[in-house]
Design a protein around this motif. Structure first.
Motif, short mmCIF file in Angstrom:
data_model
loop_
_atom_site.label_atom_id
_atom_site.label_comp_id
_atom_site.label_asym_id
_atom_site.label_seq_id
_atom_site.Cartn_x
_atom_site.Cartn_y
_atom_site.Cartn_z
N ILE A 1 -69.68 19.68 -20.84
CA ILE A 1 -70.12 20.77 -20.64
C ILE A 1 -70.06 21.17 -19.78
CG2 ILE A 1 -72.95 20.79 -19.25
CD1 ILE A 1 -73.27 20.48 -22.58
N PHE A 2 -70.16 22.79 -19.55
CA PHE A 2 -69.92 23.34 -18.24
C PHE A 2 -71.24 23.86 -17.77
CE2 PHE A 2 -69.74 27.88 -15.95
CZ PHE A 2 -68.77 27.05 -14.88
N GLU A 3 -71.71 23.62 -16.97
CA GLU A 3 -73.39 24.04 -16.11
C GLU A 3 -72.88 25.45 -15.38
OE1 GLU A 3 -77.39 21.98 -13.51
OE2 GLU A 3 -75.36 21.18 -13.55
N LEU A 4 -74.35 26.06 -15.86
CA LEU A 4 -74.28 27.40 -15.49
C LEU A 4 -75.01 27.47 -13.29
CD1 LEU A 4 -74.97 29.67 -18.21
CD2 LEU A 4 -73.01 28.93 -17.34
N SER A 5 -74.25 27.42 -13.21
CA SER A 5 -75.28 26.79 -11.08
C SER A 5 -74.92 28.05 -10.76
CB SER A 5 -74.33 26.08 -10.34
OG SER A 5 -74.17 25.17 -11.00
N ALA A 6 -75.63 27.91 -9.44
CA ALA A 6 -76.46 29.70 -8.53
C ALA A 6 -75.14 29.99 -8.29
CB ALA A 6 -76.98 29.31 -7.61
N PHE A 7 -74.94 31.27 -7.78
CA PHE A 7 -73.50 32.01 -7.93
C PHE A 7 -72.40 31.28 -8.05
CE2 PHE A 7 -76.96 31.46 -3.91
CZ PHE A 7 -77.03 32.80 -3.81
N GLN A 8 -72.35 31.13 -9.21
CA GLN A 8 -71.04 31.34 -9.52
C GLN A 8 -70.83 31.88 -11.15
OE1 GLN A 8 -70.72 26.64 -10.53
NE2 GLN A 8 -68.97 26.74 -12.47
N GLU A 9 -69.36 32.37 -11.26
CA GLU A 9 -69.58 33.31 -12.15
C GLU A 9 -68.89 32.38 -13.49
OE1 GLU A 9 -66.37 36.65 -13.69
OE2 GLU A 9 -66.25 35.86 -11.70
N ASP A 10 -69.44 32.79 -14.53
CA ASP A 10 -69.46 32.42 -15.75
C ASP A 10 -67.48 32.41 -16.01
OD1 ASP A 10 -69.43 30.62 -18.37
OD2 ASP A 10 -70.41 31.77 -19.24
N ARG A 11 -66.71 31.40 -15.76
CA ARG A 11 -65.20 31.75 -16.31
C ARG A 11 -64.98 31.36 -17.36
NH1 ARG A 11 -62.22 28.99 -11.53
NH2 ARG A 11 -60.91 29.27 -12.33
N PRO A 12 -64.33 32.22 -18.53
CA PRO A 12 -63.65 31.75 -19.42
C PRO A 12 -63.10 30.78 -19.82
CG PRO A 12 -63.49 34.47 -19.24
CD PRO A 12 -64.29 33.64 -17.84
N ASP A 13 -61.83 30.95 -18.95
CA ASP A 13 -61.26 29.71 -18.77
C ASP A 13 -60.90 28.36 -18.35
OD1 ASP A 13 -61.44 30.90 -15.82
OD2 ASP A 13 -60.03 29.95 -15.95
N ILE A 14 -62.71 28.61 -18.16
CA ILE A 14 -63.35 27.11 -18.21
C ILE A 14 -63.86 26.20 -19.04
CG2 ILE A 14 -64.73 25.25 -16.56
CD1 ILE A 14 -64.61 26.86 -14.12
N ALA A 15 -63.36 25.50 -20.01
CA ALA A 15 -64.02 24.57 -21.38
C ALA A 15 -65.52 24.14 -21.18
CB ALA A 15 -63.13 23.09 -21.75
N GLY A 16 -65.36 23.51 -22.16
CA GLY A 16 -67.05 22.87 -22.02
C GLY A 16 -68.49 23.90 -22.34
N TYR A 17 -69.56 23.87 -22.78
CA TYR A 17 -70.14 24.68 -24.32
C TYR A 17 -70.95 24.97 -22.14
CZ TYR A 17 -69.00 22.02 -27.67
OH TYR A 17 -68.53 21.89 -29.65
N ARG A 18 -71.47 26.55 -22.75
CA ARG A 18 -72.75 26.80 -21.69
C ARG A 18 -74.01 25.81 -21.52
NH1 ARG A 18 -67.14 26.21 -20.30
NH2 ARG A 18 -67.07 29.15 -19.57
N LEU A 19 -74.14 25.04 -20.03
CA LEU A 19 -76.08 24.82 -20.67
C LEU A 19 -76.67 25.50 -18.50
CD1 LEU A 19 -76.65 21.71 -21.15
CD2 LEU A 19 -77.79 22.22 -18.94
N GLY A 20 -77.90 25.91 -18.81
CA GLY A 20 -78.58 26.07 -17.81
C GLY A 20 -80.40 26.96 -18.20
N THR A 21 -81.14 26.96 -16.91
CA THR A 21 -82.14 27.24 -17.43
C THR A 21 -82.49 28.36 -18.38
OG1 THR A 21 -82.23 28.18 -14.90
CG2 THR A 21 -82.35 25.97 -15.51
N ILE A 22 -83.22 29.15 -18.27
CA ILE A 22 -83.16 30.48 -19.13
C ILE A 22 -83.62 31.68 -18.05
CG2 ILE A 22 -84.60 31.97 -19.34
CD1 ILE A 22 -86.30 29.78 -21.74
N LYS A 23 -83.92 31.58 -16.39
CA LYS A 23 -83.49 32.43 -15.88
C LYS A 23 -82.47 32.45 -15.51
CE LYS A 23 -88.51 31.40 -14.13
NZ LYS A 23 -89.34 30.12 -12.97
N ARG A 24 -81.82 31.54 -15.14
CA ARG A 24 -80.51 31.23 -14.93
C ARG A 24 -79.85 32.16 -15.49
NH1 ARG A 24 -78.71 26.37 -11.29
NH2 ARG A 24 -79.75 27.98 -9.76
#
Length: 689
Positions: A617-640
């Motif tokens: 899992i790669f958690e989508l966090s505040a002020f963080q770019e979704d970097r394609p070079d980092i492995a893991g399924y993206r996970l986050g809240t709808i608002k994020r």
């Protein structure tokens, strides 16, 4: 060097190739440009088997062929399609390729609607005469084909063979508009009425010399540069090369005042803002630009995209420093600090705020007819959202959806508000809206902090006071021309009621333009998402935001809905679906699992449960770019994930409930949140409810 022009059909088909063939495209184009007669290319005529005898084939490799069209004057080639040998030739067999006189667009004509037995007795355009179809831009030779279109899905197949004006008119007619009304609306959207600079089409039909200039959104001239390597490897977004004509006109247009862009999710509102910002940087490198969003996460994504856009345009990379990209509340906090204030901005859910409200409302007067919670709601939903900072304004405020409150009781309520704010001041605390208010006052007193151009995304979530701040930052009263560009979508308001710019003194009448062409999602996902907010209390008239004529540009599979009785079932289904997608070639970073953290749809945070099941899992966090070079399924809240998109989305709506069958019982913002979540999906959507 041979001139090469790439049609959007070629790029779309190339992007659907297997990775091995896709990686060969850029090298093939360069080699063709150097010498189209190279033996390995094997450029050959296939005219005998084609309706258009000019068509030629070229060899990408042993199994794949490219369909090309030479110019009549021998100035170059238009690349039209690429696929496996037989499929490529089958695609080209019945087509004719020509520059249409009527609208000046290179157009592909085909008998694309097959004759077959059907139970459908009525067709989509039965209610229109041949003359009306001709007036809509359909050539006489194509009218019979249009008459065979049964529904909106078969319309999508047909539309890609017509120029953008016909696409728009037919989409609107399919949704019930009369021809004249559809034509007028399409003309206004493709050529904004208030625009002072529209690119005119001047085409010499016998050559390709100006073809890419005449069709900047469907054909582009191939130039050797690294961007094509990135594009065909999948790391360069197609929107950085192609824009839809409606988007292009909004990018290039000049307006006598602020203007607003609306449109459903995936229509490219943010794309227009980015290209428009790039346009101003090209015109004058000294421009001072503000790019404002509501959510913090989107600012990281926008900065990354604008930086890439600047680089691919050959501009000085340092120009990104001329653009301040920030979220609304962070920007207001920055201005607050300039005033010498050293306090803290606190949300409604902050423990300190909760304690203050508890003390202030400890002995609420029973004669008010308001509970403690209702009084607190009155503060945030009426006073703050409407930008009310004086008692006289509160006494006359319209409180839509609220119980009646007499003038005398409003005075009493205002006293509670003042006590609450007094306690905040004692502790050097401010609410976000107070912060915005102080920022607005500072901006009005200090014109030196103003910007040449202000771009605002997600305007649907901004309060009246936020809109007033935007106005003051733009120097609206001194130089209104092109000073403000607003973008938003009523269906994506997940935080609050939406206010019109006019309520903040920003006049956009006659300068509001809607994008209708959805290129992010499939038509099936678009329809599913729209139904989630259908009949909700959304006053489209406020923004001139009718959704008639909206249509996606490609088809796919319908969303899959699974029951969600417990976590074990959800985890099992998720693992099964992820394994299937990976076997089909989807990467982990192209897949996102979404859930809601809101009150109505609140579910247990799935992060730890999914990690325990062994999922990376790669958690989508505040002020963080979704970097394609980092492995893991993206996970986050709808608002994020507002502003982001993924090829595959798993949306967890609820656990042990069935919410989607009782949408009318949900509040507006909850339904809008579901709309946002489902519209993040480009190709595949799985919903657990």
């Amino acid at each position: 060097m041979t001139n090469i022009y790439l049609h959007e059909n070629f790029l779309s088909s190339a992007m659907n190739l297997p990775k091995t063939q896709k990686n060969k495209i850029s090298k093939f184009l360069k080699q063709f440009q150097e010498n189209p007669n190279h033996p390995s290319i094997n450029l050959h005529s296939v005219g005998e088997s084609m309706q258009d005898h000019r068509v030629k084939g070229a060899r990408l490799d042993d199994s794949y062929r490219v369909i090309v069209l030479p110019s009549e004057a021998g100035l170059g080639y238009v690349f039209l399609y690429v696929d496996k040998h037989d499929l490529a030739y089958d695609w080209a067999k019945s087509k004719k390729f020509e520059l249409k006189n009527k609208n000046g667009y290179f157009q592909i004509s085909d008998q694309y609607i097959e004759d077959h037995e059907t139970d459908v007795k009525t067709k989509l355009f039965d209610g229109f005469s041949d003359k009306e179809l001709y007036d809509a831009g359909i050539d006489e030779s194509d009218i019979e084909t249009i008459r065979r279109i049964e529904n909106k899905e078969s319309l999508i197949v047909a539309l890609k063979y017509f120029d953008p004006m016909v696409q728009s008119v037919l989409s609107l007619m399919a949704d019930g508009l009369e021809v004249d009304e559809a034509l007028e609306k399409s003309i206004n959207e493709l050529k904004p009425s208030d625009s002072e600079s529209i690119v005119k089409l001047e085409v010499d039909e016998t050559t390709l010399d100006q073809l890419d200039k005449a069709n900047p959104d469907r054909i582009i001239k191939f130039e050797v540069n690294n961007d094509w390597d990135q594009f065909f490897s999948g790391t360069l977004e197609q929107w950085r090369i192609f824009l839809h004509p409606t988007q292009t006109n909004l990018v290039n247009a000049s307006f006598s005042g602020p203007f607003q862009i609306t449109g459903s999710a995936g229509t490219g509102k943010t794309v227009v803002l980015l290209h428009r910002a790039l346009r101003y940087l090209k015109e004058n490198e000294n421009k001072k630009i503000l790019f404002l969003t509501f959510t913090a996460n989107l600012t990281v994504e926008i900065r990354s995209l604008l930086q890439k856009l600047i680089e691919s345009s050959g501009l000085n990379q340092s120009l990104i420093n001329n653009v301040e990209i920030t979220s609304l509340y962070r920007f207001s906090e920055t201005i607050n600090l300039k005033t010498g204030w050293k306090g803290t901005i606190v949300s409604r859910s902050d423990d300190r705020v909760i304690r203050i409200w508890k003390d202030v409302t400890n002995e609420i007067e029973s004669s008010l007819g308001l509970t403690k919670d209702e009084l607190i709601d009155e503060y945030y939903e009426i006073k703050e959202q409407k930008g009310i900072f004086e008692i006289d304004s509160y006494l006359t405020a319209v409180r839509k959806g609220k119980s009646k409150l007499s003038r005398e009781n409003r005075k009493i309520v205002w006293n509670y508000f003042e006590k609450f704010e007094s306690e905040l001041r004692k502790r050097s605390l401010r609410t976000p809206e107070q912060s915005i208010h102080e920022s607005r006052l500072y901006a009005e007193r200090n014109p030196s902090i103003r910007f040449t151009h202000v771009f605002v995304d997600e305007i649907q979530d901004m309060s009246v006071e936020a809109l007033k701040l935007i106005k003051s930052l733009s120097g609206y009263d001194q130089e209104p021309k092109n000073g403000i560009t607003l973008a938003g979508d009523l269906n994506q308001r997940v935080y609050r009621s939406t206010y019109q710019p006019i309520q903040a003194g920003i006049q956009i009448q006659g300068r509001s333009h809607r994008l209708r062409y959805v290129y992010r999602t499939t038509e099936q996902i678009r329809v599913f998402a729209e139904k989630l907010i259908e009949a909700a209390d959304i006053n489209a008239n406020d923004w001139n935001d009718s959704r008639k004529g909206d249509i996606a540009n490609h088809l796919g599979s319908p969303p899959e809905i699974y029951p969600s009785s417990n976590w074990e079932l959800i985890t099992t289904e998720i693992n099964s679906k992820l394994a299937k997608w990976e076997s089909e070639g989807y990467k982990q970073n192209e897949i996102c699992i979404l859930y809601s953290d809101g009150n109505t749809l609140s579910i247990e945070n799935p992060i730890e449960r999914l990690r325990k099941s062994g999922l990376p899992i790669f958690e989508l966090s505040a002020f963080q770019e979704d970097r394609p070079d980092i492995a893991g399924y993206r996970l986050g809240t709808i608002k994020r994930t507002k502003g982001l998109e993924f090829r595959c989305v798993i949306l967890i709506v609820s656990i042990g409930e069935n919410i989607l069958t009782s949408l009318n019982n949900l509040g507006l913002h909850v339904r809008c949140e579901l709309y946002v979540g489902s519209s993040r999906a480009r190709e595949n959507l799985v919903v657990f409810d």
